[in-house]
Design a protein around this motif. Structure first.
Motif, PDB file in Angstrom:
ATOM      1  N   HIS A  86      -6.848  10.646 -10.868  1.00 10.95           N
ATOM      2  CA  HIS A  86      -6.872  11.541  -9.557  1.00 10.95           C
ATOM      3  C   HIS A  86      -7.369  10.668  -8.312  1.00 10.95           C
ATOM      4  O   HIS A  86      -6.845  10.801  -7.277  1.00 10.95           O
ATOM      5  CB  HIS A  86      -7.691  12.782  -9.574  1.00 10.95           C
ATOM      6  CG  HIS A  86      -9.159  12.248  -9.730  1.00 10.95           C
ATOM      7  ND1 HIS A  86      -9.839  11.743 -10.731  1.00 10.95           N
ATOM      8  CD2 HIS A  86     -10.171  11.910  -8.551  1.00 10.95           C
ATOM      9  CE1 HIS A  86     -11.126  11.365 -10.420  1.00 10.95           C
ATOM     10  NE2 HIS A  86     -11.365  11.091  -9.155  1.00 10.95           N
ATOM     11  N   TYR A  87      -7.786   9.339  -8.550  1.00 13.76           N
ATOM     12  CA  TYR A  87      -7.927   8.467  -7.424  1.00 13.76           C
ATOM     13  C   TYR A  87      -6.733   8.098  -6.760  1.00 13.76           C
ATOM     14  O   TYR A  87      -6.714   7.677  -5.468  1.00 13.76           O
ATOM     15  CB  TYR A  87      -8.625   7.432  -7.759  1.00 13.76           C
ATOM     16  CG  TYR A  87     -10.111   7.635  -8.241  1.00 13.76           C
ATOM     17  CD1 TYR A  87     -11.066   7.797  -7.313  1.00 13.76           C
ATOM     18  CD2 TYR A  87     -10.510   7.357  -9.423  1.00 13.76           C
ATOM     19  CE1 TYR A  87     -12.442   8.026  -7.586  1.00 13.76           C
ATOM     20  CE2 TYR A  87     -11.962   7.535  -9.968  1.00 13.76           C
ATOM     21  CZ  TYR A  87     -12.798   7.920  -9.069  1.00 13.76           C
ATOM     22  OH  TYR A  87     -14.221   8.107  -9.314  1.00 13.76           O
ATOM     23  N   LEU A  88      -5.626   8.202  -7.254  1.00 13.10           N
ATOM     24  CA  LEU A  88      -4.403   7.782  -6.741  1.00 13.10           C
ATOM     25  C   LEU A  88      -3.604   8.788  -5.830  1.00 13.10           C
ATOM     26  O   LEU A  88      -2.637   8.630  -5.394  1.00 13.10           O
ATOM     27  CB  LEU A  88      -3.293   6.931  -7.826  1.00 13.10           C
ATOM     28  CG  LEU A  88      -3.620   5.739  -8.031  1.00 13.10           C
ATOM     29  CD1 LEU A  88      -2.959   5.145  -9.287  1.00 13.10           C
ATOM     30  CD2 LEU A  88      -3.175   4.686  -6.670  1.00 13.10           C
ATOM     31  N   GLU A  89      -4.071  10.203  -6.225  1.00 14.75           N
ATOM     32  CA  GLU A  89      -3.260  11.070  -6.070  1.00 14.75           C
ATOM     33  C   GLU A  89      -3.182  11.276  -4.430  1.00 14.75           C
ATOM     34  O   GLU A  89      -1.930  11.479  -4.061  1.00 14.75           O
ATOM     35  CB  GLU A  89      -4.087  12.921  -6.363  1.00 14.75           C
ATOM     36  CG  GLU A  89      -3.483  13.195  -7.537  1.00 14.75           C
ATOM     37  CD  GLU A  89      -4.153  14.215  -8.128  1.00 14.75           C
ATOM     38  OE1 GLU A  89      -5.032  15.095  -7.260  1.00 14.75           O
ATOM     39  OE2 GLU A  89      -4.260  14.220  -9.302  1.00 14.75           O
ATOM     40  N   GLU A  90      -3.927  11.041  -3.585  1.00 15.90           N
ATOM     41  CA  GLU A  90      -3.751  11.155  -2.050  1.00 15.90           C
ATOM     42  C   GLU A  90      -2.886  10.183  -1.687  1.00 15.90           C
ATOM     43  O   GLU A  90      -1.738  10.580  -0.900  1.00 15.90           O
ATOM     44  CB  GLU A  90      -5.140  10.869  -1.621  1.00 15.90           C
ATOM     45  CG  GLU A  90      -5.171  11.504  -0.159  1.00 15.90           C
ATOM     46  CD  GLU A  90      -6.782  11.194   0.438  1.00 15.90           C
ATOM     47  OE1 GLU A  90      -7.533  10.621  -0.173  1.00 15.90           O
ATOM     48  OE2 GLU A  90      -6.955  11.797   1.637  1.00 15.90           O
ATOM     49  N   ILE A  91      -2.664   9.179  -1.873  1.00 16.39           N
ATOM     50  CA  ILE A  91      -1.698   7.976  -1.477  1.00 16.39           C
ATOM     51  C   ILE A  91      -0.471   8.298  -1.970  1.00 16.39           C
ATOM     52  O   ILE A  91       0.653   8.036  -1.414  1.00 16.39           O
ATOM     53  CB  ILE A  91      -2.333   6.495  -1.887  1.00 16.39           C
ATOM     54  CG1 ILE A  91      -1.415   5.616  -0.969  1.00 16.39           C
ATOM     55  CG2 ILE A  91      -2.517   6.114  -3.118  1.00 16.39           C
ATOM     56  CD1 ILE A  91      -1.294   5.315   0.098  1.00 16.39           C
ATOM     57  N   LYS A  92      -0.358   8.695  -3.327  1.00 13.98           N
ATOM     58  CA  LYS A  92       0.890   9.094  -3.566  1.00 13.98           C
ATOM     59  C   LYS A  92       1.436  10.143  -3.114  1.00 13.98           C
ATOM     60  O   LYS A  92       2.790   9.963  -2.569  1.00 13.98           O
ATOM     61  CB  LYS A  92       0.814   9.362  -5.244  1.00 13.98           C
ATOM     62  CG  LYS A  92       0.866   8.042  -6.306  1.00 13.98           C
ATOM     63  CD  LYS A  92       0.494   8.532  -7.761  1.00 13.98           C
ATOM     64  CE  LYS A  92       1.978   9.084  -8.420  1.00 13.98           C
ATOM     65  NZ  LYS A  92       1.756   9.315  -9.903  1.00 13.98           N
ATOM     66  N   HIS A 141       0.809  -1.277   0.179  1.00  9.36           N
ATOM     67  CA  HIS A 141      -0.054   0.166   0.118  1.00  9.36           C
ATOM     68  C   HIS A 141       0.842   1.422  -0.183  1.00  9.36           C
ATOM     69  O   HIS A 141       0.549   2.347  -0.748  1.00  9.36           O
ATOM     70  CB  HIS A 141      -0.940   0.323   1.200  1.00  9.36           C
ATOM     71  CG  HIS A 141      -1.880   1.158   1.168  1.00  9.36           C
ATOM     72  ND1 HIS A 141      -2.962   1.219   0.393  1.00  9.36           N
ATOM     73  CD2 HIS A 141      -1.811   2.288   2.057  1.00  9.36           C
ATOM     74  CE1 HIS A 141      -3.791   2.197   0.447  1.00  9.36           C
ATOM     75  NE2 HIS A 141      -2.921   2.875   1.661  1.00  9.36           N
ATOM     76  N   PHE A 142       2.032   1.529   0.621  1.00  8.69           N
ATOM     77  CA  PHE A 142       2.975   2.442   0.708  1.00  8.69           C
ATOM     78  C   PHE A 142       4.111   2.294  -0.142  1.00  8.69           C
ATOM     79  O   PHE A 142       5.312   2.686   0.381  1.00  8.69           O
ATOM     80  CB  PHE A 142       3.298   2.648   2.273  1.00  8.69           C
ATOM     81  CG  PHE A 142       2.136   2.767   3.250  1.00  8.69           C
ATOM     82  CD1 PHE A 142       1.672   4.110   3.149  1.00  8.69           C
ATOM     83  CD2 PHE A 142       1.532   1.889   4.318  1.00  8.69           C
ATOM     84  CE1 PHE A 142       0.488   4.582   3.997  1.00  8.69           C
ATOM     85  CE2 PHE A 142       0.541   2.311   4.969  1.00  8.69           C
ATOM     86  CZ  PHE A 142      -0.071   3.434   4.687  1.00  8.69           C
ATOM     87  N   ASP A 143       3.832   1.767  -1.290  1.00  4.32           N
ATOM     88  CA  ASP A 143       4.924   1.731  -2.249  1.00  4.32           C
ATOM     89  C   ASP A 143       4.196   2.061  -3.481  1.00  4.32           C
ATOM     90  O   ASP A 143       3.045   2.075  -3.852  1.00  4.32           O
ATOM     91  CB  ASP A 143       5.359   0.309  -2.352  1.00  4.32           C
ATOM     92  CG  ASP A 143       6.735   0.233  -3.065  1.00  4.32           C
ATOM     93  OD1 ASP A 143       7.004   0.890  -3.664  1.00  4.32           O
ATOM     94  OD2 ASP A 143       7.109  -1.077  -3.141  1.00  4.32           O
ATOM     95  N   ASN A 144       5.070   2.214  -4.885  1.00  4.66           N
ATOM     96  CA  ASN A 144       4.477   2.515  -6.012  1.00  4.66           C
ATOM     97  C   ASN A 144       3.603   1.278  -6.567  1.00  4.66           C
ATOM     98  O   ASN A 144       3.933   0.300  -5.996  1.00  4.66           O
ATOM     99  CB  ASN A 144       5.611   2.854  -7.049  1.00  4.66           C
ATOM    100  CG  ASN A 144       6.429   4.215  -6.537  1.00  4.66           C
ATOM    101  OD1 ASN A 144       5.770   4.937  -5.762  1.00  4.66           O
ATOM    102  ND2 ASN A 144       7.357   4.300  -7.372  1.00  4.66           N
ATOM    103  N   ALA A 145       2.968   1.585  -7.375  1.00  2.00           N
ATOM    104  CA  ALA A 145       2.004   0.468  -8.146  1.00  2.00           C
ATOM    105  C   ALA A 145       2.058   0.616  -9.593  1.00  2.00           C
ATOM    106  O   ALA A 145       1.274   1.394 -10.232  1.00  2.00           O
ATOM    107  CB  ALA A 145       0.405   0.264  -7.392  1.00  2.00           C
TER     108      ALA A 145
END
Ligand code: UTP
Length: 276
Positions: A83-89, A65-69
């Protein structure tokens, strides 16, 4: 300045079976965000940049979860869903994530001791991600770092609970130090006492700032209630030297390790975001 936050996340989460059979409890979402990410965001907001996570068997999804995908990122790049990925990135880019595995689940105290190599000899914060805290402006951990800066000793967050629930918490007794900042010097601490044996209704919740001498104390702490190495027993040793301050935090806490708390948190955040 406290730079590291430890997240004990190795527990079995039995109260959430079967959901937690293959999914770590800390990865259960409140709306779309896993509990652990709320905790990491709280630590970031308090100025911490190293997230030290104690995991265990079956918890690999935490690291993912805390890594690139890469595959997901390249699939979504340039689409309306990016944009769905922005927050975690943003979270991933703002912190360093370090991990250690607890091989035997011998309790919270043991999990914290397992994290020692990730922390070293400096004061550090601890977040139990299943206690989800929220406060409009200043996060609970930010409030606690201010208290730490003033007292320079271990700080534990407390909350007044109904007297009939003392057997679910560590409960403290203490003397009011400063009513302007709601701080008490802890004189006693009991793990999950029955109401008749509880010194007060002031319960310890899942936020701590600990000084590193706690590791030596934990190394010498014998298993206590439930055969587990209890952080409360180690904190009591510090408290006996007058070195633990309890702080009645400002904000809301949801016990997301229980089904009622989990549902309450979901409803609260859904309302906040205008979903219901
Ligand atoms: P809990 O007491 O909530 O235990 O742990 P649990 O196993 O997660 O859940 P139940 O009671 O079986 O449903 C509080 C925190 O301490 C961590 C857990 O992951 C949780 O964040 N913990 C507990 C460890 O990391 N290791 C342990 O040995 C015990």
């Amino acid at each position: 300045m406290i730079k590291k936050c430890l997240f004990p996340a190795a527990g079995y989460g039995t109260r959430f079976l079967p959901a937690t059979k293959a999914v770590p409890k800390e990865m259960l979402p409140i709306l779309t965000k896993p509990l652990l990410q709320y905790g990491v965001e709280e630590a970031l907001a308090a100025g911490m940049s190293t997230m030290a996570i104690v995991t265990g068997r079956g918890k690999r999804s935490i690291e993912d979860h805390f890594d690139n995908a890469f595959e997901l990122e390249s699939q979504l790049a340039g689409t309306s869903k990016e944009h769905y990925l922005e927050e975690i990135k943003t979270v991933i880019e703002s912190a360093t994530f370090t991990y250690v595995r607890q091989r035997q689940m011998l309790g919270l105290g043991h999990a914290i001791l397992t994290g020692e190599p990730l922390i070293g000899n400096e004061p550090f914060a601890v977040i139990l991600a299943d206690d989800l805290c929220t406060n409009g402006n200043t996060s609970v951990l930010s409030q606690m770092t201010e208290v730490f800066n003033k007292y320079q000793c271990s700080i534990i967050a407390i909350e007044e609970i109904p007297m009939d629930q003392t057997n679910k918490y560590g409960v403290i007794a203490g003397n009011l130090v400063d009513e302007t900042d709601d701080t008490y010097r802890v004189t006693d601490m009991v793990e999950k006492p029955e109401p008749k044996d509880a010194p007060t209704n002031m319960a310890i919740i899942g936020r701590y700032i600990l000084t590193p001498d706690i590791f030596d104390i934990l190394r010498n702490t014998k298993p206590g209630k439930g055969g587990e190495i209890q952080i409360t027993d180690a904190l009591l040793a510090q408290a006996k030297q007058g070195k633990v301050i309890a702080y009645k935090f400002k904000g809301k806490r949801f016990d997301c390790g229980s089904i009622e708390g989990y549902v309450a948190a979901t409803n609260y955040f859904a309302k906040q975001q205008g979903i219901v």
